[in-house]
Write a protein that holds these residues in place. Structure first.
Motif, short mmCIF file in Angstrom:
data_model
loop_
_atom_site.label_atom_id
_atom_site.label_comp_id
_atom_site.label_asym_id
_atom_site.label_seq_id
_atom_site.Cartn_x
_atom_site.Cartn_y
_atom_site.Cartn_z
N MET A 187 -1.97 67.44 -10.42
CA MET A 187 -1.07 68.02 -11.42
C MET A 187 -1.79 69.13 -12.20
O MET A 187 -1.23 70.21 -12.43
N VAL A 241 -2.07 72.21 -10.04
CA VAL A 241 -0.82 72.96 -9.98
C VAL A 241 -0.62 73.74 -11.27
O VAL A 241 -0.26 74.92 -11.26
N LYS A 242 -0.90 73.07 -12.39
CA LYS A 242 -0.65 73.74 -13.68
C LYS A 242 -1.57 74.94 -13.87
O LYS A 242 -1.15 75.98 -14.41
N TRP A 284 -0.19 77.73 -11.97
CA TRP A 284 1.09 78.15 -12.56
C TRP A 284 0.87 79.02 -13.80
O TRP A 284 1.45 80.10 -13.93
N ALA A 291 0.64 77.62 -6.56
CA ALA A 291 1.08 76.44 -7.32
C ALA A 291 2.09 75.63 -6.50
O ALA A 291 2.02 74.40 -6.44
N GLN A 292 3.05 76.36 -5.83
CA GLN A 292 4.07 75.66 -5.04
C GLN A 292 3.44 74.95 -3.83
O GLN A 292 3.82 73.83 -3.49
N CYS A 348 1.70 71.90 -5.01
CA CYS A 348 2.69 70.91 -5.43
C CYS A 348 3.24 70.19 -4.20
O CYS A 348 3.40 68.95 -4.22
N GLU A 349 3.55 70.93 -3.13
CA GLU A 349 4.05 70.31 -1.91
C GLU A 349 3.01 69.36 -1.33
O GLU A 349 3.32 68.25 -0.89
N LEU A 353 5.04 65.67 -11.05
CA LEU A 353 4.95 66.68 -9.97
C LEU A 353 6.35 67.19 -9.63
O LEU A 353 6.55 68.41 -9.42
N TRP A 354 7.34 66.29 -9.57
CA TRP A 354 8.72 66.72 -9.30
C TRP A 354 9.24 67.61 -10.45
O TRP A 354 9.92 68.60 -10.20
N MET A 386 7.43 69.55 -12.39
CA MET A 386 6.79 70.87 -12.30
C MET A 386 7.40 71.69 -11.17
O MET A 386 7.63 72.90 -11.33
N LYS A 387 7.69 71.01 -10.06
CA LYS A 387 8.30 71.74 -8.94
C LYS A 387 9.66 72.31 -9.36
O LYS A 387 9.95 73.50 -9.14
#
Length: 941
Positions: free
Chosen positions: A679, A682-683, A686, A694-695, A698-699, A711-712, A714-715
């Motif tokens: 997380m 990703v942040k 982002w 980031a995407q 996240c995936e 995570l969902w 943020m996505k």
């Protein structure tokens, strides 16, 4: 037609009235006229008389009872288990052994009753509660309907028909009796008309009586006031002049009573006359009869036992209360004659007498009681000149040289040098007074003070204050190494003299030393007594409580000493190190905190939080390399700790070392992969604007941690930011399939639908969420707000009522419910909310806002303080408090709120998270976020 009401109806019959006589109904005779048809000697048959008043039946019953001798031995009165219902031996004599047997049985019954008492009372209580639940009071049954009265509109209320008045006109409009005071001329006129004249005035016959030549009655040469008849009362015994004289006499008496006072003043203040009249009314609240009874009773006591001092004092005080001050003085002076050896009577006499007379009374008292300390003190108080006071007290000390109270009063009036000389004499006369020894030690030089305290210890070997003062003396003169020895010797010496070491008293002494600035003495006392009288398993718990108590009393050095001692005993206890670290963080310096944390991580290397506190302290001080080195040591002690990895990442990203942060996160994902590490990865991408990276991250994270709702979120938020509404909806929907109990995910999906205008879909989503997550206040709150934003206030109110039924103790819902009400009903709603959630920060915050909206500034500030004290992690409370101070506070108050907020470091709150979690504000400090949130708040409540 209404017949006219007969005038005689409802009136009593006239005297001598015989019914039926007017219509001739008198020619027959009834049984009541000739009497009963029985012999005169027959007993009277009054069977219809009330019981007890009868003669025939009652007499027969009494005779039967006498014959039966109160014994009923019939078979119907017999029971196999209990025997006969009555006592078979009631006719026999009641002897001493019968009484003893009855007493034993009664004691047994009482004991058995006590054994069952608690159980019986519990059962009765349960039965009453059950009865109340089944049959509630009418007041409880209608309480909900009473609450609904608040929803009744003014038009509905006015449309309720009025109840008719069935009373007649006279009852509806009663004529109240009017009373008017009668003037004196009325009495004079009637006195004149009531006279009996026995002769005719010749002036009346001079002009033939009525044919007076002066038709204007007022201009007659013989005014009526000159006639002798008016001066002579006729049938009445009323003289108007005497009434006026009596009135003047009564007024004079009242004035003389009011003018008299204890101070001897005789001048009446005309403005305060009415107030003084009121003060004459007895203040004890009794009526005149009670005063008379009390006076009579006290007179009887005085006459029966004239040498009983309380009787004289009570009599004097009764007269003083009723306003008869002179009578009270006379009584108490008589009391001094009858009880010349009573100290209390003399003191009461001195109190009641005015200035100079009081001095004379005290002088007389001294002659009778030359050993009375209280009389000497009273004599000194009556003197206004300092010299005269000194003279009185010195004279007193000649007669009573061993009175500590007199010595203290005399010393207080002297200069320091004279006081020292007097105290040296005082300790000779009163060698057992600790206060006098300590006062002398304070006035002496260092060497002499040591000698004084040593002498005091010899004279009073059982008092701890002398030892503590000796330790403070050594510390004040720089001999800190002696302090520990003195306190240890004190404990040993006191125990040898049979003194029990009271731990609470010694801790109190240590707190006083702390407040006086004697730090070494305070710490030495704490070390000496902290372990006394405590069981081994209770030590840690008790010491932590003692430390909290010292902090509450603002004795910080005492608390520090307790933590230091506890850490010596429990060097490997992480909780004690943490408590000590938080204490230093809140009340100490940065250097003391870092020194403590350095020792802490040496003893508890596995405690991640201690490492992180140390690193953060260095980072906040601006020493980033030192923070890195601490985290490096933490990595060695805790190789795969998620907390330390993330702390290192945060340190680098906050200091704009983004590449180092990326490398650290990549290393963490390979060596210690967790959902939080992904997380944060990703942040970081982002916030730095690398949306594609980031995407992808996240995936990848969702493949491993699909049940991690953040995570969902943020996505979906990244897609929403890119204006990909369908993809965002799909992300939230997939997230809800995996995490159906995540409230934020439901809220994000609902707000997305509302944002694009799909109100019905948003409402359906929230209903579905409430079905899957019952009793969830957050979802109910969003449903209410959705309707309110759509302008459907009635539906919002209905939903709020349902929400409060399902979640009756939710502070968030109650705080929202207060402001859904109209202004007049908000106060009532806030009272209900406080009853349900007394210590909920959201409710307290709502009450503070309520007072703010009513411009009650002081109360609002008090409730804001209470809110942030109960929950310092609620960012919304800090933001509202800061906004409030911006509008109504001073610069110092604003800075104080900001400083306290930065120390508290809040993380939660709806408004707070909306700003702090915004990626545009990711590098902002707490103080900056506070200002931004406060700027967003509008005073619309």
């Amino acid at each position: 037609m209404n017949k006219k009401k007969k005038p005689f109806l409802g009136m009593p019959a006239p005297l001598g009235y015989v019914p039926g006589l007017g219509r001739g109904a008198t020619g027959f005779t009834t049984r009541s006229d000739i009497g009963p048809a029985r012999d005169a000697n027959d007993p009277v048959d009054d069977r219809h008389a009330p019981p007890g008043k009868r003669t025939v039946g009652d007499q027969m019953k009494k005779s039967q009872a006498a014959d039966d001798d109160d014994e009923d031995l019939n078979d119907t009165n017999y029971d196999e288990f209990n025997g006969y219902a009555g006592s078979l031996f009631s006719s026999g004599p009641y002897e001493k052994d019968d009484e003893e047997a009855d007493a034993i049985y009664a004691a047994l019954d009482k004991r058995m009753d006590e054994r069952r008492k608690e159980r019986r009372e519990q059962r009765e209580k349960e039965e009453i509660e059950k009865y109340r639940m089944e049959r509630p009071k009418i007041q409880q049954q209608f309480s909900d309907l009473k609450r609904k009265l608040a929803e009744v509109t003014e038009e509905e209320w006015l449309s309720i028909p009025e109840v008719g008045d069935a009373r007649n006109k006279r009852q509806r409009n009663p004529r109240y009796e009017k009373l008017t005071p009668v003037p004196d001329s009325f009495f004079a006129k009637h006195l004149q008309t009531g006279e009996n004249h026995t002769s005719v005035d010749p002036r009346q016959t001079q002009f033939g009586g009525l044919n007076t030549p002066y038709p204007g009655g007022l201009n007659t040469p013989y005014p009526g006031a000159m006639t002798p008849g008016l001066m002579t009362p006729g049938t009445g015994e009323l003289d108007m002049r005497k009434i006026g004289q009596a009135r003047n006499t009564l007024m004079d008496m009242r004035l003389s009573q009011v003018s008299d006072s204890v101070s001897g003043q005789t001048v009446v203040d005309p403005k305060g006359y009415l107030t003084d009249l009121n003060s004459m009314i007895p203040t004890h609240g009794g009526d005149i009869n009670d005063i008379k009874k009390a006076r009579l009773l006290l007179k009887s006591v005085r006459e029966t036992n004239p040498h009983h001092p309380p009787a004289w004092i009570a009599s004097a005080r009764l007269e003083e209360v009723t306003g008869k001050l002179q009578v009270a003085r006379n009584l108490i002076m008589k009391g001094t004659e009858m009880c010349p050896k009573s100290e209390d009577v003399w003191l009461e006499a001195a109190r009641l007498q005015p200035g100079d007379t009081a001095k004379a009374v005290v002088a007389q008292a001294v002659r009778h009681l030359p050993q009375s300390v209280r009389i000497y003190i009273r004599a000194a108080e009556l003197e206004t000149d300092i010299r005269a006071k000194k003279r009185v007290l010195r004279k007193a000390l000649e007669h009573v040289p061993n009175s500590v109270r007199l010595w203290k009063a005399a010393v207080e009036l002297e200069e320091p040098e004279d006081a020292r000389i007097m105290l040296s004499r005082a300790v000779e006369c009163c060698p057992t007074s600790v206060e006098l020894w300590l006062a002398l030690a304070r006035l002496e030089t260092y060497e002499n003070a040591r000698k004084v305290l040593n002498k005091a210890r010899e004279n009073i070997p059982t008092d701890r204050h002398i030892w503590v003062t000796a330790a403070k003396l050594e510390e004040a003169n720089g001999n800190t190494q002696m302090v520990e020895k003195i306190i240890d010797r004190a404990i040993t010496s006191l125990r040898a003299n049979g003194v029990e070491i009271n731990r609470e008293q010694w801790i109190q002494d240590a707190e006083e030393c702390d407040k006086a600035g004697s730090v070494a003495t305070c710490q030495a006392v704490m070390r000496a007594v902290i372990g006394i009288g405590i069981e081994e398993e209770d030590r840690k718990h008790t010491w932590m409580e003692d430390a909290d108590s010292c902090v509450a009393h603002n004795a910080l050095e005492c608390a520090r000493a307790i933590y230091a001692y506890a850490l010596q005993v429990f060097p490997s206890k992480k909780s004690v190190w943490l408590r000590a670290a938080y204490f230093e963080k809140n009340h100490g310096t940065r250097e003391s905190l870092e020194a403590l944390l350095q020792r802490a991580v040496a003893h508890c290397p596995k405690a991640e939080v201690l490492w992180l506190m140390g690193a953060k302290s260095k980072w906040l001080a601006g020493d980033v390399p030192a923070a890195r080195s601490i985290l490096a040591l933490a990595f060695q002690a805790n190789p795969n700790s998620e907390e330390i990895w993330l702390a290192a990442v945060k340190l680098e990203s906050e200091n704009n070392e983004y590449e180092r942060a990326r490398r650290l996160l990549a290393k963490a994902r390979s060596s210690a992969p967790t959902a939080r590490v992904f997380m944060k990865s990703v942040k970081l991408e982002w916030v730095l604007g690398n949306i594609e990276a980031a995407q992808e991250l996240c995936e990848e994270a969702l493949k491993h941690y699909e049940d991690f709702p953040k995570l969902w979120m943020m996505k979906g938020q990244i897609e929403e930011q890119e204006e990909q509404t369908d993809k965002a909806r799909e992300a939230y929907s997939q997230g809800l399939k995996k995490c159906p109990h995540s409230t934020p995910l439901w809220l994000l999906l609902s707000r997305l639908e509302e944002k694009i205008g799909q109100l019905t879909r948003a409402r359906a989503i929230l209903e579905k969420s409430r079905l899957k997550n019952p009793k969830n206040p957050g979802l109910w709150l969003e449903s209410v707000r959705l309707e309110y934003r759509a302008g459907l206030k009635n539906i919002a109110n209905t939903l709020m009522a349902k929400a409060l039924q399902e979640c009756p103790s939710s502070g968030v819902l109650w705080s929202e419910a207060i402001f859904l009400e109209a202004r007049p009903q908000r106060r009532t709603k806030s009272v209900d909310a406080l009853k349900k959630c007394e210590h909920d920060p959201h409710v307290l915050l709502a009450v503070a806002k309520l007072f703010w909206s009513e411009r009650k500034i002081t109360k609002a500030r008090e409730w804001f303080h209470r809110t942030v004290k109960i929950d310092s992690d609620l960012g919304d409370a800090w933001a509202l408090f800061y906004k409030f101070e911006l509008q109504h506070g001073t610069e110092e108050q604003r800075e104080e709120v900001r400083r306290r907020c930065e120390n508290a470091e809040p993380r939660h709150g709806e408004l707070w998270c909306a700003v702090s979690k915004d990626i545009a504000n990711w590098q902002r400090k707490i103080g900056e976020i506070l200002v931004l949130v406060a700027a967003r708040i509008k005073n619309t409540f």
